[in-house]
Design a protein around this motif. Structure first.
Motif, PDB file in Angstrom:
ATOM      1  N   ILE A  73       0.797  -1.229   0.000  1.00  0.00           N
ATOM      2  CA  ILE A  73       0.000   0.000   0.000  1.00  0.00           C
ATOM      3  C   ILE A  73       0.827   1.275   0.000  1.00  0.00           C
ATOM      4  N   THR A  74       2.153   1.165   0.058  1.00  0.00           N
ATOM      5  CA  THR A  74       2.983   2.367   0.000  1.00  0.00           C
ATOM      6  C   THR A  74       4.315   2.075  -0.666  1.00  0.00           C
ATOM      7  N   SER A  75       4.892   3.123  -1.239  1.00  0.00           N
ATOM      8  CA  SER A  75       6.197   2.970  -1.882  1.00  0.00           C
ATOM      9  C   SER A  75       7.308   3.685  -1.110  1.00  0.00           C
ATOM     10  N   ILE A  76       7.019   4.184   0.100  1.00  0.00           N
ATOM     11  CA  ILE A  76       8.063   4.845   0.884  1.00  0.00           C
ATOM     12  C   ILE A  76       8.965   3.792   1.523  1.00  0.00           C
ATOM     13  N   PRO A  77      10.172   4.187   1.932  1.00  0.00           N
ATOM     14  CA  PRO A  77      11.098   3.215   2.530  1.00  0.00           C
ATOM     15  C   PRO A  77      10.536   2.576   3.797  1.00  0.00           C
ATOM     16  N   ILE A  78      10.800   1.292   3.940  1.00  0.00           N
ATOM     17  CA  ILE A  78      10.418   0.539   5.137  1.00  0.00           C
ATOM     18  C   ILE A  78      11.692  -0.064   5.720  1.00  0.00           C
ATOM     19  N   VAL A  79      11.946   0.245   6.997  1.00  0.00           N
ATOM     20  CA  VAL A  79      13.119  -0.278   7.685  1.00  0.00           C
ATOM     21  C   VAL A  79      12.636  -1.093   8.876  1.00  0.00           C
ATOM     22  N   LEU A  80      13.167  -2.316   8.997  1.00  0.00           N
ATOM     23  CA  LEU A  80      12.836  -3.181  10.127  1.00  0.00           C
ATOM     24  C   LEU A  80      13.946  -3.085  11.154  1.00  0.00           C
ATOM     25  N   PHE A  81      13.560  -2.825  12.400  1.00  0.00           N
ATOM     26  CA  PHE A  81      14.489  -2.793  13.519  1.00  0.00           C
ATOM     27  C   PHE A  81      14.130  -3.950  14.462  1.00  0.00           C
ATOM     28  N   PRO A  82      14.632  -5.169  14.191  1.00  0.00           N
ATOM     29  CA  PRO A  82      14.364  -6.285  15.104  1.00  0.00           C
ATOM     30  C   PRO A  82      15.430  -6.357  16.195  1.00  0.00           C
ATOM     31  N   LEU A  83      15.097  -7.000  17.298  1.00  0.00           N
ATOM     32  CA  LEU A  83      16.092  -7.259  18.333  1.00  0.00           C
ATOM     33  C   LEU A  83      17.045  -8.301  17.779  1.00  0.00           C
ATOM     34  N   ASP A  84      18.334  -8.070  17.899  1.00  0.00           N
ATOM     35  CA  ASP A  84      19.325  -8.984  17.326  1.00  0.00           C
ATOM     36  C   ASP A  84      19.263 -10.329  18.035  1.00  0.00           C
TER      37      ASP A  84
END
Length: 186
Positions: A73-84
């Protein structure tokens, strides 16, 4: 001009969002934090520069479905910040599902945010990525992607036969209304 960053976080990820808020502000951005249900109700993401998913609970299948739904639904950047957690296959899967970058927590926030800003600049130079038209219905824990004929309940994809999918779509389109058997059959 102040830019907006949309953050979607679970309860344990909220600590990192709060920690990053001041650093984002120093770079001229304001953090808008929402849960996934509220974010999926947004029809126009043009006011946001990026989506940051800050997820620390070990439920990667759920996060992957969020990324996939948001990418539709969007073309903006998506960044995932998971716990390492050392789960490199989850990082590869997140980028396969549409995340542009994955930055494992804990991390130096200054470094992470400068990387995100560089990603946003690349997006601005390249222009918006084309989206395939998809219609999405979201109601509490159920997400329905009409373009892909997929249903997600609590973040997990549920396989439905075509008629089951069409009935669920009909019910979600008319939520709050009583439909007769005849109306459903038609």
């Amino acid at each position: 001009m102040i830019g907006k960053i949309l953050t979607i976080s679970d309860a344990s990820g909220q600590v990192y969002v709060d920690d990053a808020r001041e650093t984002w502000h120093q770079y001229g951005f304001v953090v808008v934090d929402m849960n996934i249900e509220a974010a999926l109700q947004i029809r126009n993401f043009d006011s946001f520069y990026m989506i940051a998913l800050t997820m620390c609970e070990d439920n990667y299948a759920l996060y992957l479905s969020y990324i996939s739904l948001l990418r539709n639904i969007t073309s903006i950047p998506i960044v995932l910040f998971p716990l390492d957690s050392g789960n490199t296959s989850a990082i590869v899967a997140s980028e396969h599902n549409g995340a542009d970058q994955t930055i494992a927590l804990p991390v130096d926030m200054e470094w992470a945010i400068t990387n995100c800003i560089a990603l946003m600049r690349r997006y601005m130079l390249e222009g918006p990525k084309p989206l395939q038209p998809h219609t999405l219905y979201a109601d509490h824990r159920i997400f329905l992607d009409i373009g892909r004929y997929s249903a997600h309940v609590d973040g997990r994809e549920v396989e439905l036969h075509k008629k089951e999918f069409l009935i669920l779509r009909l019910l979600m389109e008319h939520r709050g209304h009583i439909l007769t058997h005849e109306q459903i059959y038609r």
